[in-house]
Motif scaffolding. Structure first.
Motif, PDB file in Angstrom:
ATOM      1  N   HIS A   6       0.854  -1.189   0.000  1.00 37.34           N
ATOM      2  CA  HIS A   6       0.000   0.000   0.000  1.00 37.34           C
ATOM      3  C   HIS A   6       0.891   1.240   0.000  1.00 37.34           C
ATOM      4  N   PRO A   7       0.957   1.976  -1.114  1.00 37.57           N
ATOM      5  CA  PRO A   7       1.775   3.198  -1.125  1.00 37.57           C
ATOM      6  C   PRO A   7       1.158   4.277  -0.233  1.00 37.57           C
ATOM      7  N   VAL A  43       4.069  -3.767   8.115  1.00 38.88           N
ATOM      8  CA  VAL A  43       5.098  -2.826   8.543  1.00 38.88           C
ATOM      9  C   VAL A  43       5.199  -1.680   7.555  1.00 38.88           C
ATOM     10  N   LEU A  44       5.719  -0.559   8.037  1.00 36.54           N
ATOM     11  CA  LEU A  44       5.992   0.575   7.163  1.00 36.54           C
ATOM     12  C   LEU A  44       7.431   0.458   6.672  1.00 36.54           C
ATOM     13  N   VAL A  45       7.624   0.640   5.366  1.00 33.45           N
ATOM     14  CA  VAL A  45       8.935   0.501   4.759  1.00 33.45           C
ATOM     15  C   VAL A  45       9.285   1.804   4.052  1.00 33.45           C
ATOM     16  N   PRO A  73      13.729   8.496  -5.289  1.00 29.18           N
ATOM     17  CA  PRO A  73      13.235   7.866  -4.061  1.00 29.18           C
ATOM     18  C   PRO A  73      11.806   7.358  -4.240  1.00 29.18           C
ATOM     19  N   LEU A  74      11.503   6.296  -3.562  1.00 32.47           N
ATOM     20  CA  LEU A  74      10.161   5.728  -3.565  1.00 32.47           C
ATOM     21  C   LEU A  74       9.464   6.157  -2.286  1.00 32.47           C
ATOM     22  N   CYS A  75       8.174   6.335  -2.347  1.00 31.35           N
ATOM     23  CA  CYS A  75       7.413   6.739  -1.161  1.00 31.35           C
ATOM     24  C   CYS A  75       7.424   5.615  -0.124  1.00 31.35           C
ATOM     25  N   MET A  76       6.894   5.896   1.037  1.00 32.86           N
ATOM     26  CA  MET A  76       6.752   4.870   2.063  1.00 32.86           C
ATOM     27  C   MET A  76       5.668   3.886   1.636  1.00 32.86           C
TER      28      MET A  76
END
Length: 111
Positions: A6-7, A43-45, A73-76
């Motif tokens: 889930h972005p 978890v948040l990555v 960069p990629l979002c969380m």
């Protein structure tokens, strides 16, 4: 088990995360985490980068790279574990590497 990704509309500056983590004591949270809602599952990555495309934070989709920027960069993400999860056919499935080198033995599978 598989993961449903889930972005989230958040980005992290890894230098700032590292600096805040250096002063963190047991039971404390960094300033960047305050105000973030914790997912019920998973978890948040953060800290991932993309090569050859970028994340459009307004539209929340993948799009073309900006000229001159090689790694974006990629979002969380919330990585939610699910049993027998089948992603939507419209979802982009991409490999995830621990380094920029795409050769050798994978530490996660041993292949």
């Amino acid at each position: 088990m598989t993961f449903h990704f889930h972005p989230l509309p958040h980005f992290r500056d890894q230098k700032e995360v590292t600096a805040q983590m250096a002063d963190l004591k047991f039971g404390e949270e960094i300033e960047l985490d305050k105000g973030l809602s914790t997912p019920e599952y998973g978890v948040l990555v953060h800290g991932m980068f993309m090569d050859g495309f970028r994340w459009d934070e307004k539209e929340m989709v993948l799009t073309d790279s900006i000229k001159g920027i090689m790694n974006s960069p990629l979002c969380m993400f919330n990585m939610e574990p699910k049993m027998d999860f089948v992603p939507d056919e419209a979802d982009y499935i991409a490999p995830l590497y621990k380094t920029s080198a795409r050769a050798g033995v994978l530490s996660t599978t041993g292949h």
